[in-house]
Design a protein around this motif. Structure first.
Motif, PDB file in Angstrom:
ATOM      1  N   SER A   1       0.838  -1.201   0.000  1.00 18.24           N
ATOM      2  CA  SER A   1       0.000   0.000   0.000  1.00 18.24           C
ATOM      3  C   SER A   1       0.869   1.245   0.000  1.00 18.24           C
ATOM      4  O   SER A   1       2.049   1.204   0.333  1.00 18.24           O
ATOM      5  CB  SER A   1      -0.924   0.027   1.219  1.00 18.24           C
ATOM      6  OG  SER A   1      -0.196   0.342   2.382  1.00 18.24           O
ATOM      7  N   GLN A   2       0.257   2.327  -0.395  1.00 14.66           N
ATOM      8  CA  GLN A   2       0.921   3.629  -0.329  1.00 14.66           C
ATOM      9  C   GLN A   2      -0.157   4.696  -0.234  1.00 14.66           C
ATOM     10  O   GLN A   2      -0.948   4.847  -1.154  1.00 14.66           O
ATOM     11  CB  GLN A   2       1.797   3.866  -1.563  1.00 14.66           C
ATOM     12  CG  GLN A   2       2.603   5.146  -1.473  1.00 14.66           C
ATOM     13  CD  GLN A   2       3.941   5.040  -2.180  1.00 14.66           C
ATOM     14  OE1 GLN A   2       4.657   4.056  -2.045  1.00 14.66           O
ATOM     15  NE2 GLN A   2       4.280   6.042  -2.931  1.00 14.66           N
ATOM     16  N   LEU A   3      -0.216   5.369   0.888  1.00 18.68           N
ATOM     17  CA  LEU A   3      -1.099   6.505   1.137  1.00 18.68           C
ATOM     18  C   LEU A   3      -2.589   6.161   1.162  1.00 18.68           C
ATOM     19  O   LEU A   3      -3.349   6.706   1.909  1.00 18.68           O
ATOM     20  CB  LEU A   3      -0.863   7.615   0.105  1.00 18.68           C
ATOM     21  CG  LEU A   3       0.525   8.255   0.113  1.00 18.68           C
ATOM     22  CD1 LEU A   3       0.647   9.298  -0.969  1.00 18.68           C
ATOM     23  CD2 LEU A   3       0.783   8.884   1.481  1.00 18.68           C
ATOM     24  N   GLY A   4      -3.017   5.288   0.324  1.00 14.30           N
ATOM     25  CA  GLY A   4      -4.450   5.018   0.286  1.00 14.30           C
ATOM     26  C   GLY A   4      -4.763   3.546   0.213  1.00 14.30           C
ATOM     27  O   GLY A   4      -4.745   2.827   1.182  1.00 14.30           O
TER      28      GLY A   4
ATOM     29  N   TYR B   1     -12.291   3.174  -0.998  1.00 11.05           N
ATOM     30  CA  TYR B   1     -11.490   3.798   0.048  1.00 11.05           C
ATOM     31  C   TYR B   1     -12.079   5.158   0.425  1.00 11.05           C
ATOM     32  O   TYR B   1     -12.534   5.903  -0.444  1.00 11.05           O
ATOM     33  CB  TYR B   1     -10.047   4.001  -0.436  1.00 11.05           C
ATOM     34  CG  TYR B   1      -9.203   4.862   0.477  1.00 11.05           C
ATOM     35  CD1 TYR B   1      -8.984   6.210   0.192  1.00 11.05           C
ATOM     36  CD2 TYR B   1      -8.648   4.328   1.624  1.00 11.05           C
ATOM     37  CE1 TYR B   1      -8.216   6.999   1.034  1.00 11.05           C
ATOM     38  CE2 TYR B   1      -7.877   5.117   2.472  1.00 11.05           C
ATOM     39  CZ  TYR B   1      -7.665   6.442   2.165  1.00 11.05           C
ATOM     40  OH  TYR B   1      -6.906   7.214   3.009  1.00 11.05           O
TER      41      TYR B   1
ATOM     42  N   ARG C   1      -6.906   2.028   8.375  1.00  7.04           N
ATOM     43  CA  ARG C   1      -5.506   2.323   8.613  1.00  7.04           C
ATOM     44  C   ARG C   1      -5.418   3.673   9.298  1.00  7.04           C
ATOM     45  O   ARG C   1      -5.952   4.663   8.806  1.00  7.04           O
ATOM     46  CB  ARG C   1      -4.689   2.348   7.328  1.00  7.04           C
ATOM     47  CG  ARG C   1      -3.197   2.567   7.596  1.00  7.04           C
ATOM     48  CD  ARG C   1      -2.377   2.394   6.367  1.00  7.04           C
ATOM     49  NE  ARG C   1      -2.577   3.494   5.437  1.00  7.04           N
ATOM     50  CZ  ARG C   1      -2.018   3.544   4.232  1.00  7.04           C
ATOM     51  NH1 ARG C   1      -1.257   2.562   3.825  1.00  7.04           N
ATOM     52  NH2 ARG C   1      -2.239   4.564   3.452  1.00  7.04           N
TER      53      ARG C   1
END
Lengths: 110, 116
Positions: free
Chosen positions: A94-97, B50, B95
């Motif tokens: 993952s990255q940021l979102g 998301y 997260r």
């Protein structure tokens, strides 16, 4: 193109053996994970790596040793396999979102 | 403490109806992200949608929309015009930022079954 790939897809082995699962992502993400999904479908994080550095180790037995040779790879080595290690293991990045998961490796310990 | 709660272990819905899958979360972090994933019987984890905690509008992706109610700490997934292929396990996840930024935690899942 596959974003997150894992090999093997299935792994059947005897108790006490040592095995490895490989993971590669081609998304350029900085963060990679290993998750374990048990028979009740519960997903639990095992490890998290950011730029090849271990960030999170969720009290996983030290028989499990992740290794990240570079940002795109996070492999999982398991020593002295036990019956309770039988599960599906997912690699993710993952990255940021968004988080993207690999297809999973179904490990069966006999 | 449970951070992500999905109170519906299983749901049955008639094809073409809309369905709402519930998810509540617990965090004191002002910056966080919420996710929904679909896991069909084949086993792969498919990212659906998301929502960032600072996003002003509810996220939408095709037939999926996320009903984000920040004050109530809920992030329900709405699937419009359900199809037989929507039958699967659905996981809500979160997260947080800061020291937990590298960890996505999951709810226990809801098994959705679409009736023809």
């Amino acid at each position: 193109d596959t974003a997150v790939s894992q090999t093997p897809k299935y792994l059947v082995t005897q108790m006490g053996n040592d095995k490895s699962i490989k993971c590669e992502q081609n998304l350029g993400h900085d963060t990679m994970y290993w998750y374990k999904q048990d028979s009740k479908k519960f997903l639990k994080i095992m490890f998290s790596y950011n730029n090849k550095e271990l960030i999170i180790n969720e009290t996983v037995p030290n028989r499990f040793s992740p290794k990240s040779p570079d940002k795109a790879h996070l492999n999982l080595h398991i020593n002295s396999l036990e019956l309770g290690d039988s599960a599906v293991y997912f690699c993710a990045s993952s990255q940021l979102g968004r988080g993207f998961f690999g297809p999973g490796t179904r490990l069966t310990v006999l | 403490a449970q951070k992500i709660t999905q109170t519906q272990p299983g749901m049955f819905v008639q094809e073409k109806e809309a369905v709402t899958l519930d998810c509540t979360y617990d965090t004191s972090d002002p910056s966080y992200g919420l996710f929904w994933y679909k896991q069909p019987s084949s086993g792969e984890m498919i990212f659906l949608i998301y929502q960032g905690s600072y996003d002003q509008q509810n996220a939408t992706e095709g037939r999926y929309s996320l009903n984000f109610q920040k004050a109530r700490k809920s992030a329900n997934l709405v699937i419009s015009a359900s199809q037989l292929g929507d039958s699967a396990m659905y996981f809500c996840a979160m997260r947080e930022s800061g020291s937990s930024a590298s960890k996505i935690i999951f709810g226990s899942g809801t098994r959705l079954s679409i009736r023809p």
